[in-house]
Design a protein around this motif. Sequence first.
Motif, PDB file in Angstrom:
ATOM      1  N   LYS A   1       1.111   8.110  -9.765  1.00 32.87           N
ATOM      2  CA  LYS A   1       0.134   8.074  -8.673  1.00 32.87           C
ATOM      3  C   LYS A   1      -0.237   6.627  -8.351  1.00 32.87           C
ATOM      4  O   LYS A   1       0.018   5.719  -9.139  1.00 32.87           O
ATOM      5  N   LEU A   2      -0.864   6.444  -7.194  1.00 30.81           N
ATOM      6  CA  LEU A   2      -1.356   5.126  -6.809  1.00 30.81           C
ATOM      7  C   LEU A   2      -2.834   5.011  -7.167  1.00 30.81           C
ATOM      8  O   LEU A   2      -3.587   5.971  -7.020  1.00 30.81           O
ATOM      9  N   TYR A   3      -3.223   3.838  -7.632  1.00 35.11           N
ATOM     10  CA  TYR A   3      -4.596   3.552  -8.035  1.00 35.11           C
ATOM     11  C   TYR A   3      -5.076   2.300  -7.304  1.00 35.11           C
ATOM     12  O   TYR A   3      -4.362   1.747  -6.476  1.00 35.11           O
ATOM     13  N   GLU A   4      -6.254   1.851  -7.641  1.00 31.98           N
ATOM     14  CA  GLU A   4      -6.783   0.637  -7.024  1.00 31.98           C
ATOM     15  C   GLU A   4      -5.865  -0.539  -7.352  1.00 31.98           C
ATOM     16  O   GLU A   4      -5.476  -0.736  -8.502  1.00 31.98           O
ATOM     17  N   PRO A   5      -5.501  -1.332  -6.340  1.00 32.64           N
ATOM     18  CA  PRO A   5      -4.595  -2.461  -6.585  1.00 32.64           C
ATOM     19  C   PRO A   5      -5.176  -3.488  -7.552  1.00 32.64           C
ATOM     20  O   PRO A   5      -6.382  -3.718  -7.587  1.00 32.64           O
ATOM     21  N   SER A   6      -4.289  -4.089  -8.343  1.00 40.14           N
ATOM     22  CA  SER A   6      -4.633  -5.175  -9.273  1.00 40.14           C
ATOM     23  C   SER A   6      -5.860  -4.857 -10.115  1.00 40.14           C
ATOM     24  O   SER A   6      -6.820  -5.613 -10.160  1.00 40.14           O
ATOM     25  N   SER A   7      -5.821  -3.718 -10.807  1.00 43.23           N
ATOM     26  CA  SER A   7      -6.967  -3.311 -11.614  1.00 43.23           C
ATOM     27  C   SER A   7      -6.519  -2.834 -12.995  1.00 43.23           C
ATOM     28  O   SER A   7      -5.329  -2.667 -13.259  1.00 43.23           O
TER      29      SER A   7
ATOM     30  N   THR B   1      -2.473  -2.141 -12.933  1.00 44.23           N
ATOM     31  CA  THR B   1      -1.746  -1.878 -11.696  1.00 44.23           C
ATOM     32  C   THR B   1      -1.341  -3.184 -11.017  1.00 44.23           C
ATOM     33  O   THR B   1      -1.964  -4.225 -11.223  1.00 44.23           O
ATOM     34  N   ASN B   2      -0.306  -3.102 -10.203  1.00 39.45           N
ATOM     35  CA  ASN B   2       0.153  -4.270  -9.447  1.00 39.45           C
ATOM     36  C   ASN B   2      -0.604  -4.358  -8.113  1.00 39.45           C
ATOM     37  O   ASN B   2      -1.552  -3.597  -7.874  1.00 39.45           O
ATOM     38  N   GLU B   3      -0.164  -5.235  -7.237  1.00 39.50           N
ATOM     39  CA  GLU B   3      -0.852  -5.443  -5.958  1.00 39.50           C
ATOM     40  C   GLU B   3      -0.726  -4.243  -5.023  1.00 39.50           C
ATOM     41  O   GLU B   3      -1.453  -4.148  -4.036  1.00 39.50           O
ATOM     42  N   HIS B   4       0.160  -3.281  -5.328  1.00 39.49           N
ATOM     43  CA  HIS B   4       0.332  -2.078  -4.514  1.00 39.49           C
ATOM     44  C   HIS B   4      -0.389  -0.872  -5.122  1.00 39.49           C
ATOM     45  O   HIS B   4      -0.325   0.224  -4.567  1.00 39.49           O
TER      46      HIS B   4
END
Length: 85
Positions: free
Chosen positions: A13-19, A34-37
């Motif tokens: 899944k996608l999460y908050e970027p850079s966190s 997470t990365n910048e995406h």
Amino acid sequence: MPLHRLLDQKLSKLYEPSSRIDDVFKGYDITFITNEHGEPVTLFFGKRRPDGAIAGERYTRTIKREPGSLVVKSSHWDLRGKIMR
């Protein structure tokens, strides 16, 4: 060793970027970065210590994208070793 199917689904899944996200999975403490995406790229899996760090295993994710886009073509997790400190 591959990740558990349900953990892999959670990390797809996608999460908050850079966190940094702290969570629990099947009785184990997990932290992922997470990365910048907003895609998880580093995973710490094991037992959380009082200082918040995890003693256990560290995994990193390799992501391959479609040429010229951000669409994920494939990805996999690699075990990078034990974390004892």
